[in-house]
Design an enzyme around this catalytic site. Structure first.
Site, short mmCIF file in Angstrom:
data_model
loop_
_atom_site.label_atom_id
_atom_site.label_comp_id
_atom_site.label_asym_id
_atom_site.label_seq_id
_atom_site.Cartn_x
_atom_site.Cartn_y
_atom_site.Cartn_z
N GLU A 132 7.45 0.98 0.64
CA GLU A 132 8.52 1.51 -0.23
C GLU A 132 9.27 0.34 -0.88
OE1 GLU A 132 11.13 4.20 1.84
OE2 GLU A 132 12.15 4.77 -0.02
N ASN A 164 9.42 14.00 -1.71
CA ASN A 164 9.60 13.37 -0.39
C ASN A 164 10.90 13.89 0.20
OD1 ASN A 164 9.32 11.06 1.68
ND2 ASN A 164 11.37 10.73 0.84
N GLU A 165 10.86 14.28 1.46
CA GLU A 165 12.06 14.75 2.17
C GLU A 165 12.94 15.58 1.23
OE1 GLU A 165 13.86 11.61 4.57
OE2 GLU A 165 12.02 11.49 5.77
N TYR A 224 10.68 10.10 13.35
CA TYR A 224 10.93 8.71 13.77
C TYR A 224 11.34 8.67 15.24
CZ TYR A 224 10.60 7.00 8.98
OH TYR A 224 10.13 6.64 7.74
N GLU A 234 5.28 9.74 7.46
CA GLU A 234 6.27 8.76 7.94
C GLU A 234 6.42 8.93 9.44
OE1 GLU A 234 9.99 8.29 5.84
OE2 GLU A 234 9.02 8.73 3.92
N GLN A 277 7.11 0.88 8.13
CA GLN A 277 6.44 0.62 6.88
C GLN A 277 5.70 -0.71 7.04
OE1 GLN A 277 8.87 0.94 3.40
NE2 GLN A 277 9.86 2.82 4.09
#
Ligand code: AHR
Length: 508
Positions: A28, A175-176, A251, A307, A356
């Site tokens: 990103e 995204n999200e 996460y 992710e 990432q």
């Protein structure tokens, strides 16, 4: 005498293919991932190929990165691709409001990303802007990238120096969307996902796999709403339409978002909490998978975990918006635990992207901003040790005997995890001993095929928080493993405490 834990593996019963794409990565415009990580510009002192760091490319090529997701993340829904094409000095600037509120000069754009993918040998996964972009903008981007004839966007690409169209097999629809991607409700986004996907067209034989922005954590309502919004069986060519997959983000951290825990400064209890939170991925895959099964029992729609990984408090003294964190042996075992879960769900999980690749969150590589020195993290080594699982057939691993366990967060955390795969001529076993203190004796009961040889590697270190630095780049690095011995049932393994090992079998 206690019976050792036994892992039974039927080497002659291959299951679904473990897509190499579960070993995908994510880059990103965030902190020093793109700028300083991948991109230094052509005039930099750091050796580079057309502005892209040579050492980073070389290190990542050993991982056989199958796909790279770009440009975000949250950044993707602020990104307007036309700002990132044409002569660099003429590209407009923008504010990267999510990540450090810095000014982005767009010097790394579409052409630079496609060049990076070619250097890495990775397939591009472009994340399109739904939050602040338009349908037309998304439609024109894929035309620009993939159209062969003299269409307006193909002509514009040629003006910018690229004659041949590129292949772009993966496309993200937002995204999200429940958060930074527009704060949309699930129902609202489901309609937009249908609409935007329709205009991500297939030009010049470029087949696109469209991935609708999915849920966070245990938000089953989001997955259900997306799955209900279309009929996966109503297809023209055997592929679900208008999109082919939904994503999931999760996460690992040991505290709340306000204090996520430290990368290197943690207690033994926090070691276990992190691994318990990593193991939760397995439950998430089961739960989201069960929702998907209700609407799509033939598993035509993919689940893409685009992710995942650890998210710690940023290293002291670094920009809080840059998400720079160290990476220890604990991160390596968080990674191996996730990868086991992906292998075990190979029938539904078609892709995953650790967050990432360089200098951000659970990175493969860290670069020093002053000296430029490059370090491979413990997580990098797990990915490298697992290359043999790419596109191999999953093998079930049945555990017999008492699996060491402890209670964490009110739940049972199994302290051993394993997965396996076979290519036909070989098999690869991944073994994680999550116990902070105790070694583990394990019998591998290998059935169905004759094993003619084995080689093994192990990743461990004396300290739980061992990590690599420019001064000590191999503090955590795999070495040949001599703890594997012949056994009447196959092999016996003496796994050190807090270790990750791979055993590669040669099959007759
Ligand atoms: O990976 C960092 C950020 O985490 C991404 O930009 C966003 O999608 C997620 O919240």
């Amino acid at each position: 005498m206690p019976v050792p834990l036994t892992a039974v593996v039927d080497l002659d019963l291959p299951g679904p293919t473990i897509s190499r794409h579960v070993y995908g990565h994510f880059a990103e415009h965030l902190g020093r991932c793109i700028y300083g990580g991948f991109w230094v510009g052509e005039d930099a002192d750091v050796p580079n190929v057309r502005g892209i760091r040579t050492d980073v490319v070389e290190a990542l090529r050993a991982l056989h990165i199958p796909n790279l997701r770009w440009p975000g993340g949250c950044f993707a829904d602020d990104y307007h691709w036309r700002d990132g094409i044409g002569p660099r000095e003429q590209r407009p600037r923008m504010v990267n409001s999510h990540w450090g509120d810095v000014v982005e000069d767009n010097s790394f754009g579409t052409h630079e990303f496609m060049d990076l993918c070619e250097l890495l040998g990775a397939e591009p996964y472009v994340s399109g802007n739904v939050g602040s972009g338009s349908v037309r903008e998304m439609s024109e981007w894929i035309e620009y990238l993939t159209r062969a004839d003299d269409s307006p966007m193909a002509a514009l690409r040629r003006e910018n120096g690229r004659d041949e169209p590129w292949k772009v097999p993966f496309w993200g629809i937002g995204n999200e969307a429940w958060g930074c991607g527009g704060n949309l409700r699930a129902e609202q986004f489901a309609s937009l996902a249908r609409q935007y996907s329709t205009y991500v067209r297939e030009h010049a034989g470029n087949e696109v796999y469209r991935i609708a922005a999915g849920a966070s954590d245990h938000d089953l309502h989001w997955t259900e709403t997306l799955m209900r919004s279309f009929d996966p069986l109503d297809t023209s060519d055997g592929r679900a339409a208008p999109f082919q997959a939904v994503s999931l983000h999760y996460y690992t951290m040991t505290g709340p978002w306000s204090d996520k825990g430290w990368a290197t400064d943690f207690t033994t209890d926090e070691w276990y909490v992190a691994l318990a939170r990593a193991a939760y991925m397995e439950e998430l895959l089961d739960r989201h998978g069960a929702v998907m099964d209700r609407y799509d029992p033939r598993k035509r729609v993919g689940l893409v975990v685009d992710e995942w990984g650890t998210w710690w408090n940023v290293e002291k003294g670094t920009n809080p918006g840059f998400l720079y964190q160290q990476n220890t042996l604990r991160d390596a075992l968080v990674a191996s635990r996730h990868l086991d879960a992906f292998h075990r769900h190979a029938d539904r999980v078609v892709m995953a992207n650790i967050a990432q690749t360089v200098n951000v969150l659970q990175a493969m590589l860290l670069t020093d901003p002053e000296t430029g020195a490059l370090v491979r993290t413990p997580s990098y080594h797990v990915f490298e040790m697992n290359v043999g699982h790419h596109d191999a057939a999953a093998l079930d691993v049945h555990l017999k005997g008492d699996v060491p366990a402890r209670e964490v967060d009110g739940k049972r955390l199994q302290l051993f995890s394993a997965s396996a795969s076979t290519t036909g001529e070989t098999a690869l076993l991944s073994l994680s001993n999550l116990d902070a203190d105790e070694p583990l004796t394990l019998v591998l009961d290998l059935r169905g095929r004759e094993v003619t040889g084995h080689e093994a590697r192990v990743l461990t270190a004396p300290e739980l928080n061992a990590h690599n630095t420019p001064e000590s780049p191999d503090a955590v690095a795999p070495v040949a493993f001599d703890g594997v011995r012949p056994h009447a049932l196959g092999l016996e393994v003496e796994l050190p405490a807090h270790s990750y090992a791979t055993v590669r079998l040669t099959l007759a």
